[in-house]
Design an enzyme around this catalytic site. Sequence first.
Site, short mmCIF file in Angstrom:
data_model
loop_
_atom_site.label_atom_id
_atom_site.label_comp_id
_atom_site.label_asym_id
_atom_site.label_seq_id
_atom_site.Cartn_x
_atom_site.Cartn_y
_atom_site.Cartn_z
CG HIS A 115 19.81 -11.32 -2.81
ND1 HIS A 115 20.92 -11.59 -2.06
CD2 HIS A 115 19.32 -10.14 -2.33
CE1 HIS A 115 21.10 -10.63 -1.16
NE2 HIS A 115 20.13 -9.74 -1.29
CG ASP A 153 22.51 -13.90 -4.23
OD1 ASP A 153 22.91 -12.80 -4.64
OD2 ASP A 153 21.98 -14.06 -3.11
#
Length: 438
Positions: free
Chosen positions: A99, A102
């Site tokens: 993501h 992240d």
Amino acid sequence: MKNFFSTVDKITYEGTSSSNKFSFKYYNPDETINNKRMEDHLRFAACYWHNFVWPGTDPFGGDTFERPWFGNNMKQAKLKADIAFEMFSILNIPYFCFHDHDVRPEGNGFKENTSNLNEMVDYFQLKMEECKVKLLWGTANLFSHKRYMAGAATNPDPEIFAFAAATVKSCIDATHQLKGENYVLWGGREGYETLLNTDIKSEIDQLGTFLNLVVDYKHKIGFKGTILIEPKPQEPTKHQYDYDVGNVFGFLKKYGLENEVKVNIETGHAYLANHSFEHEIALACALGIFGSIDMNRNDIQSGWDTDQFPNNYLDVALAYYHILLYGGFKSGGTNFDAKLRRQSLDPEDLLLAHIGAMDTCALGFKSALKLLKNGDLKEFIDKRYSNWSKTFGKSLMNREMNLEQITRWVEDNNINPEPVSGKQEYLENIFIQNAITK
Ligand code: XUL
Ligand code: CO
């Protein structure tokens, strides 16, 4: 800092006679099965979020992991990438998934988020080349930040919809730049907490509009990857609109997207919806929307998504059996959306978790292949339904008779069919006899 995993440089296949805990006992990437290497059948991916972002919190306690890359700045984001790619290389895992949230420091708003993301994507490009690791899919985190607490696409506020849409654009651009093979949308907050404050019709229409915008953009920029929706019935919201495969298919039909979007099916999400993993896969295959899998397991005594690494190869075998019947993965793969337990503090625990998961999947996959080659199950089903491809079955399916004509036919021919055994226990025996145990 490099060499976080100082215990080992490379994990390779050593077979079942090896006692080296840092070796694969069943996963041999180079083993050729049906003219394809095992690595290319299974298409393993490691995820960024559980391995490198989750600090070990649970609802009753704080962080348990101390990682040198924890922090919200670019230097630590790059250190995190160094360690992540170090792990991918040690495991010889061909793909990863991430993501935006992240991999980049959280900025002050959309512009800063995007420039942070773009800087990390350039860094990833170098790392991917150096380590020969590919991107299975990218995605946007539209659920952690408080702006999304009442949803992203399904938020009552159109400005939040717009913020989320711009964020997804930036993540599709990132995925496209990194030659990602899929783009995933998991609707973490696309649901409701109470109907007392929710206009379901508006929210579902918003979600349909959002997804159409995503598909339009994919075509506009020539992104060839598959757009995937990841169903989940609840958690974090009480009810999520992407409840399960059947529900997602209805949604795609309603918004004209059934030929554009497929599903990423996760083991634990299937359980939360009171389905088996293989049910969700088989249904997606039957509906023509099977895409990819997030492989993990839930603790069946817990009512929540425990995201553990898989360790039951018989369950895995049933999942791969349906994937193989469908012709195997196309753009999809096996992403380990799984995390350590919060007491597993050592760097080597990350490696051991993946070794176990990859071996479990290899064993399950080989069992599924053996079952497929044996052919008895397929033959049984083909025979069981064979009358549907004969004249009478076909005429019913083609609606050559209406209900009155069918009734007349039943009466005229004095039809009174005898039930036939479903042979479940016999078929379960075939399954277990074909499961490879060593
Ligand atoms: C949440 C989940 C996500 C998605 C990607 O349960 O599975 O990690 O896979 O957003
Ligand atoms: Co997932």
